[in-house]
Write an enzyme that holds these catalytic residues in place. Structure first.
Site, PDB file in Angstrom:
ATOM      1  N   LYS A 106       0.776  -1.180  -0.175  1.00  9.24           N
ATOM      2  CA  LYS A 106      -0.238  -0.037  -0.011  1.00  9.24           C
ATOM      3  C   LYS A 106       0.961   1.247  -0.101  1.00  9.24           C
ATOM      4  CE  LYS A 106      -4.517   0.595   0.032  1.00  9.24           C
ATOM      5  NZ  LYS A 106      -5.556  -0.042  -0.526  1.00  9.24           N
TER       6      LYS A 106
HETATM    7  P1  NAD Z   1     -12.729   7.595  -2.821  1.00  7.71           P
HETATM    8  O1  NAD Z   1     -11.876   8.588  -2.772  1.00  7.71           O
HETATM    9  O2  NAD Z   1     -13.291   7.457  -4.314  1.00  7.71           O
HETATM   10  O3  NAD Z   1     -14.099   7.826  -2.192  1.00  7.71           O
HETATM   11  C1  NAD Z   1     -14.129   7.984  -0.539  1.00  7.71           C
HETATM   12  C2  NAD Z   1     -15.379   8.563  -0.234  1.00  7.71           C
HETATM   13  O4  NAD Z   1     -15.663   8.542   1.310  1.00  7.71           O
HETATM   14  C3  NAD Z   1     -15.723   9.920  -0.802  1.00  7.71           C
HETATM   15  O5  NAD Z   1     -17.139   9.833  -1.130  1.00  7.71           O
HETATM   16  C4  NAD Z   1     -15.296  10.756   0.573  1.00  7.71           C
HETATM   17  O6  NAD Z   1     -16.343  11.974   0.603  1.00  7.71           O
HETATM   18  C5  NAD Z   1     -15.849   9.657   1.668  1.00  7.71           C
HETATM   19  N1  NAD Z   1     -15.579   9.953   2.868  1.00  7.71           N
HETATM   20  C6  NAD Z   1     -14.286  10.116   3.346  1.00  7.71           C
HETATM   21  N2  NAD Z   1     -14.087  10.153   4.722  1.00  7.71           N
HETATM   22  C7  NAD Z   1     -15.676  10.017   4.927  1.00  7.71           C
HETATM   23  C8  NAD Z   1     -16.280   9.922   6.372  1.00  7.71           C
HETATM   24  N3  NAD Z   1     -15.551  10.039   7.696  1.00  7.71           N
HETATM   25  N4  NAD Z   1     -17.581   9.685   6.273  1.00  7.71           N
HETATM   26  C9  NAD Z   1     -18.170   9.665   5.295  1.00  7.71           C
HETATM   27  N5  NAD Z   1     -17.656   9.411   4.042  1.00  7.71           N
HETATM   28  C10 NAD Z   1     -16.379   9.801   3.849  1.00  7.71           C
HETATM   29  O7  NAD Z   1     -12.124   6.346  -2.397  1.00  7.71           O
HETATM   30  P2  NAD Z   1     -12.603   4.814  -2.741  1.00  7.71           P
HETATM   31  O8  NAD Z   1     -11.614   4.368  -3.726  1.00  7.71           O
HETATM   32  O9  NAD Z   1     -14.034   4.603  -3.013  1.00  7.71           O
HETATM   33  O10 NAD Z   1     -12.342   3.897  -1.141  1.00  7.71           O
HETATM   34  C11 NAD Z   1     -13.103   3.806  -0.278  1.00  7.71           C
HETATM   35  C12 NAD Z   1     -12.851   2.804   0.515  1.00  7.71           C
HETATM   36  O11 NAD Z   1     -12.731   1.525  -0.124  1.00  7.71           O
HETATM   37  C13 NAD Z   1     -11.564   2.583   1.377  1.00  7.71           C
HETATM   38  O12 NAD Z   1     -11.384   2.098   2.566  1.00  7.71           O
HETATM   39  C14 NAD Z   1     -10.600   1.926   0.214  1.00  7.71           C
HETATM   40  O13 NAD Z   1      -9.495   1.429   0.877  1.00  7.71           O
HETATM   41  C15 NAD Z   1     -11.446   0.890  -0.074  1.00  7.71           C
HETATM   42  N6  NAD Z   1     -11.412   0.064  -1.481  1.00  7.71           N
HETATM   43  C16 NAD Z   1     -11.244   0.768  -2.673  1.00  7.71           C
HETATM   44  C17 NAD Z   1     -11.083   0.256  -3.888  1.00  7.71           C
HETATM   45  C18 NAD Z   1     -11.110   0.592  -5.050  1.00  7.71           C
HETATM   46  O14 NAD Z   1     -10.857   0.173  -5.998  1.00  7.71           O
HETATM   47  N7  NAD Z   1     -11.017   2.042  -5.242  1.00  7.71           N
HETATM   48  C19 NAD Z   1     -10.734  -1.318  -3.549  1.00  7.71           C
HETATM   49  C20 NAD Z   1     -10.734  -1.755  -2.370  1.00  7.71           C
HETATM   50  C21 NAD Z   1     -11.264  -1.212  -1.317  1.00  7.71           C
END
Ligand code: NAD
Length: 421
Positions: free
Chosen positions: A105
């Site tokens: 990561k």
């Molecule tokens: P992103 O940046 O696209 O979206 C994050 C979202 O969460 C945004 O809408 C933001 O406003 C919101 N957010 C942040 N802090 C917040 C809070 N305290 N309360 C409510 N909303 C909040 O990120 P993402 O890629 O969607 O990642 C989100 C989660 O999914 C993370 O834990 C990430 O590790 C996990 N994840 C993502 C992927 C991927 O392919 N993008 C894959 C596996 C896991």
């Protein structure tokens, strides 16, 4: 709100699983440690001409099953311990779905919402150069995570390629399709969530149609989850982003919410719903709760108020171990992060394979292979759960089963390879 150090949390989960499977001491030490940790401090020229020094990390937890794989996160509260935890979870996730990667990561401490596109590009290119000691298509392949997107991946690919003198698309996944990205990567995480949720419902003799779904976070994971779950017949009753949440027990018009988010920057501007706090979304009456934001959201402070029957962890580490126990006592079924959100890294794997072969798949093949892998992984975890329950004569939760399955696979790879020299 109580917040748990994510690295302590990841290690606690690991040791619980290691105890359950009787893992030998040497491997407990190997697998509970990150193999490589790089911290970089680097200058970036800002739009006003000033120079600002940023701190970034790239951590490789384990490489026993293949090159390291894991996203890059931009946020002001990124810490080395958070990156370590996320790297360890990547190791288990790749093992759960049986793809040949280890876990890594990366993260940069920055506030991307207050940086211009040019500043973000400068930061990304310099960070890429700094971590190029570690990354490469055979060694460590980054991907998007919180606050990074296909454009950021394109800058990483271009920077790395400029240094080598030719295009190397396989150094990063989650790129735009025009430069070697895969069809289906954008919604892969959420599509994977959908498949495992459908399997869990089928095990209960239920369908997704009409199930009420609440989603915390409206970025890559959350927004596509809203769209795909709605298309599959679920009723999305609440969503949130960092500015707050919206709730309507009769259901939200998801396409409209997506439009509002795209045009105003937040879901809270959507009119036909009650405005709620961004954590309140975790507590609304629903059947399925999808935390899709960040770690430490369901804790001992609010776990008792969760009213869903099933929690699908699209985010990494959203539930603390104390909250796990509370949800468990309430009979809430958790589809754990290392299984539920593995669709993203699975299509990243497809992207990497396509880049290496320079042969690109159509959407039918991507979705078909993803569905096969996710449904198989769900059943592998449930079979492991059944075996562990028989062995120990007590109930075992799906997180422990998924972790045991993953740790067994990584431990076995380590045993077969042997300890060098
Ligand atoms: P992103 O940046 O696209 O979206 C994050 C979202 O969460 C945004 O809408 C933001 O406003 C919101 N957010 C942040 N802090 C917040 C809070 N305290 N309360 C409510 N909303 C909040 O990120 P993402 O890629 O969607 O990642 C989100 C989660 O999914 C993370 O834990 C990430 O590790 C996990 N994840 C993502 C992927 C991927 O392919 N993008 C894959 C596996 C896991």
């Amino acid at each position: 709100m109580t917040s748990v150090n994510p690295w302590e949390m990841a290690r606690q989960q690991f040791f619980q699983a290691a105890d359950l499977m009787g893992l030998e001491d040497g491997l407990r030490e190997v697998l509970s440690t990150c193999k490589r940790e790089l911290t970089v401090h680097f200058p970036v020229k800002m739009d006003d001409g000033s120079i600002h020094v940023f701190t970034g990390y790239r951590v490789q937890h384990n490489l026993a099953r293949g090159p390291a794989k894991g996203g890059i996160r931009y946020a002001s509260d990124v810490t080395l311990d958070e990156v370590r935890a996320l790297a360890m979870w990547m190791t288990w996730k790749c093992a759960v779905v049986g793809i040949p990667f280890g876990g890594a990561k990366g993260g940069v401490v920055c506030d991307p919402k207050h940086m211009s596109p040019r500043e973000l590009e400068n930061l990304t290119r310099r960070y890429t150069t700094e971590i190029s000691l570690l990354i490469g298509p055979e060694r460590d392949i980054p991907a998007p995570d919180v606050n990074t997107n296909p454009q950021v991946m394109a800058w990483i690919m271009d920077t790395y390629s400029m240094h080598q003198g030719y295009s190397i698309p396989g150094v990063v996944t989650g790129k735009p399709v025009e430069i070697g990205g895969s069809i289906g990567r954008n919604d892969a995480t959420s599509r994977g969530c959908l498949y495992v949720t459908q399997e869990a419902l089928a095990d209960r003799g239920e369908k997704l149609t009409g199930q009420r779904v609440a989603i915390q976070g409206f970025g890559n994971a959350g927004m596509y989850a809203a769209e795909l779950f709605a298309q599959a017949g679920a009723v999305i009753v609440a969503v949130s982003d960092s500015k707050g949440g919206i709730y309507n027990p009769r259901g939200l018009d998801v396409e409209r919410v997506i439009y509002v988010k795209a045009t105003t920057g937040t879901v809270v501007e959507y009119r036909d719903a009650e405005r709620i706090g961004h954590r309140d979304v975790l507590e609304v009456p629903c059947d399925i709760l999808i935390p899709a934001a960040v770690e430490n959201q369901i804790t001992k402070d609010n776990a008792d108020r969760v009213r869903a029957r099933i929690v699908v962890e699209a985010a990494n580490g959203p539930t603390t171990p104390e909250a796990d126990a509370i949800l468990w006592d309430k009979g809430i079924f958790i589809l754990p992060d290392v299984l539920a959100n593995a669709g993203g890294v699975t299509v990243s794997y497809f992207e990497w394979v396509q880049d290496l072969y320079s042969f690109f798949w159509d959407d039918r093949r991507v979705y078909g292979e993803l569905e096969h892998i996710m449904r198989r992984a769900y059943h592998d975890v449930m079979n492991k759960l059944g075996t562990l329950q028989k062995q120990h004569g007590r109930r075992v939760d799906p997180r422990q089963a998924a972790q045991v399955l993953a740790i067994e696979r990584v431990a076995q790879a380590t045993r077969i390879r042997g300890i060098y020299p």
